[in-house]
Write a protein that holds these residues in place. Structure first.
Motif, PDB file in Angstrom:
ATOM      1  N   THR A  69       0.841  -1.193   0.000  1.00 21.30           N
ATOM      2  CA  THR A  69       0.000   0.000   0.000  1.00 21.30           C
ATOM      3  C   THR A  69       0.875   1.242   0.000  1.00 21.30           C
ATOM      4  N   GLY A  70       0.525   2.217  -0.840  1.00 20.07           N
ATOM      5  CA  GLY A  70       1.306   3.454  -0.916  1.00 20.07           C
ATOM      6  C   GLY A  70       2.709   3.185  -1.417  1.00 20.07           C
ATOM      7  N   ASN A  71       3.701   3.587  -0.619  1.00 18.26           N
ATOM      8  CA  ASN A  71       5.099   3.376  -1.003  1.00 18.26           C
ATOM      9  C   ASN A  71       5.636   2.015  -0.574  1.00 18.26           C
ATOM     10  N   ASN A  72       4.809   1.237   0.082  1.00 18.70           N
ATOM     11  CA  ASN A  72       5.253  -0.081   0.557  1.00 18.70           C
ATOM     12  C   ASN A  72       5.203  -1.124  -0.565  1.00 18.70           C
ATOM     13  N   HIS A  73       6.313  -1.803  -0.730  1.00 20.31           N
ATOM     14  CA  HIS A  73       6.361  -2.925  -1.676  1.00 20.31           C
ATOM     15  C   HIS A  73       7.256  -4.004  -1.058  1.00 20.31           C
ATOM     16  N   PHE A  74       6.734  -4.613   0.006  1.00 19.92           N
ATOM     17  CA  PHE A  74       7.515  -5.594   0.751  1.00 19.92           C
ATOM     18  C   PHE A  74       7.550  -6.942   0.044  1.00 19.92           C
ATOM     19  N   ALA A  75       8.715  -7.555   0.062  1.00 20.98           N
ATOM     20  CA  ALA A  75       8.813  -8.944  -0.365  1.00 20.98           C
ATOM     21  C   ALA A  75       8.076  -9.786   0.678  1.00 20.98           C
ATOM     22  N   CYS A  76       7.246 -10.702   0.219  1.00 19.15           N
ATOM     23  CA  CYS A  76       6.443 -11.475   1.158  1.00 19.15           C
ATOM     24  C   CYS A  76       6.036 -12.805   0.535  1.00 19.15           C
ATOM     25  N   VAL A  77       5.519 -13.675   1.395  1.00 18.65           N
ATOM     26  CA  VAL A  77       4.890 -14.906   0.925  1.00 18.65           C
ATOM     27  C   VAL A  77       3.408 -14.782   1.232  1.00 18.65           C
ATOM     28  N   ASP A  78       2.596 -14.830   0.188  1.00 18.02           N
ATOM     29  CA  ASP A  78       1.148 -14.785   0.357  1.00 18.02           C
ATOM     30  C   ASP A  78       0.670 -16.188   0.721  1.00 18.02           C
TER      31      ASP A  78
END
Length: 340
Positions: free
Chosen positions: A287-296
């Motif tokens: 969301t917004g400036n957040n672009h976290f690497a993650c496991v959905d």
């Protein structure tokens, strides 16, 4: 095939009396005389048939109420919101409605909710259990009402229907991603929960690091409560005690939220000064400036599988042998992890 709740008539036939007499005994009425022998026979018959008092006047033997009980432990955890949405989409297709309850991971509250749901004669249960889930679901299993356990296993000896996310695989995926980006000093922030299955996340972290030649004594593991505050505190402690850490792996998204907020307040540039990876994919990770690497972990998909499993039991003409299923996780790259 759906299990059946015993009725007053069933108890009366077993005890050799009338439904009215059974009602008097089980409701503790003193309006008419009932012999001690008859009281004993009624109480024993009710116990043998696993009779549960009904508060639903329309509940007749064999009649479905078209209601499913869904018990989740943490409404504040977006994963469970997604799970419920998945369940609801399938339930709508079958013409069922949901009775959704938050147990707050409190075993006593969980038991009270289950007792209320039994009184309402719900047609099935989808439960993410507390640590006492095995004990608390005993009556459901004895009656044979359809039940699907979700996300956390229960400590019982008999087989049961179970659907789960890939706890081990999701963390293995995350750690492998960080290792391939060159990270060796990876701090693991987790939750020391006594629930079956969740311990697999830490196990995956430890096993993969060991395979990469990083012995257990050099691994950075901090476990705490399932809160944002704990995520903040553990992040602070991990970085203060291990300033050489180049990445933080959050095994749970609620702790991750607190940890990421702490890093932002400290002015730490995520993805440059410190890499961050999150197990779970709540809205805020992108969301917004957040672009976290993650496991959905795909909570909605898990809810879909759980509901499809439950209706497989409810609508089946014969007994269904319990089985287990897993929802596949998906790795999503972001800009929160740098190559070193």
């Amino acid at each position: 095939m759906s299990g059946q709740y015993a009725t007053l008539k069933d108890v009366a036939e077993r005890a050799g009396t009338t439904a009215a007499t059974v009602s008097y005994v089980l409701n503790g009425s003193k309006k008419r005389y009932i012999s001690e022998d008859m009281r004993r026979r009624v109480e024993e018959a009710a116990k043998e048939l696993n009779y549960v008092k009904s508060s639903a006047a329309s509940s007749l033997k064999g009649k479905k109420r078209k209601i499913i009980a869904v018990l989740v432990p943490q409404f504040e955890n977006q994963f469970f919101t997604q799970l419920v949405l998945g369940v609801e989409r399938v339930a709508d297709q079958y013409g069922y409605i949901l009775s959704i309850c938050n147990t707050f991971d409190d075993p006593q509250r969980e038991l009270e909710i289950i007792n209320r749901m039994q009184a309402q004669r719900v047609d099935g249960y989808i439960i993410t259990p507390s640590r006492e889930g095995g004990r608390n679901t005993r009556q459901i299993r004895k009656i044979g009402v359809p039940m699907v356990v979700v996300d956390r296993s229960i400590d019982i000896r008999t087989p049961y229907f179970f659907v789960s996310v890939q706890n081990y695989e999701s963390t293995h995926m995350a750690v492998e991603y960080l290792l391939k980006k060159g990270h060796r000093r990876i701090a693991f922030i987790g939750w020391k929960a006594d629930f079956g299955g969740l311990e697999l996340r830490e196990q995956a972290y430890r096993k993969l690091l060991s395979q990469y030649g990083i012995p257990e004594k050099e691994q950075i593991v901090y476990n705490g409560e399932f809160t944002e505050k704990s995520g903040e505190d553990l992040t602070r402690q991990a970085l203060e005690e291990h300033p050489d850490a180049t990445a933080v792996l959050y095994a749970y998204n609620v702790q991750a939220r607190g940890g990421v907020d702490y890093l932002a307040r400290q002015g730490i540039q995520i993805g440059r000064e410190l890499s961050v990876f999150v197990i779970g994919a709540p809205d805020w990770v992108n969301t917004g400036n957040n672009h976290f690497a993650c496991v959905d972990l795909n909570g909605r998909g898990l809810g879909t599988i759980a509901a499809e499993t439950l209706f497989d039991i409810i609508d089946h003409d014969g007994a269904v042998v319990p089985y287990q299923k897993h929802q596949v996780s998906t790795l999503l790259e972001g800009d929160s992890v740098c190559q070193i």
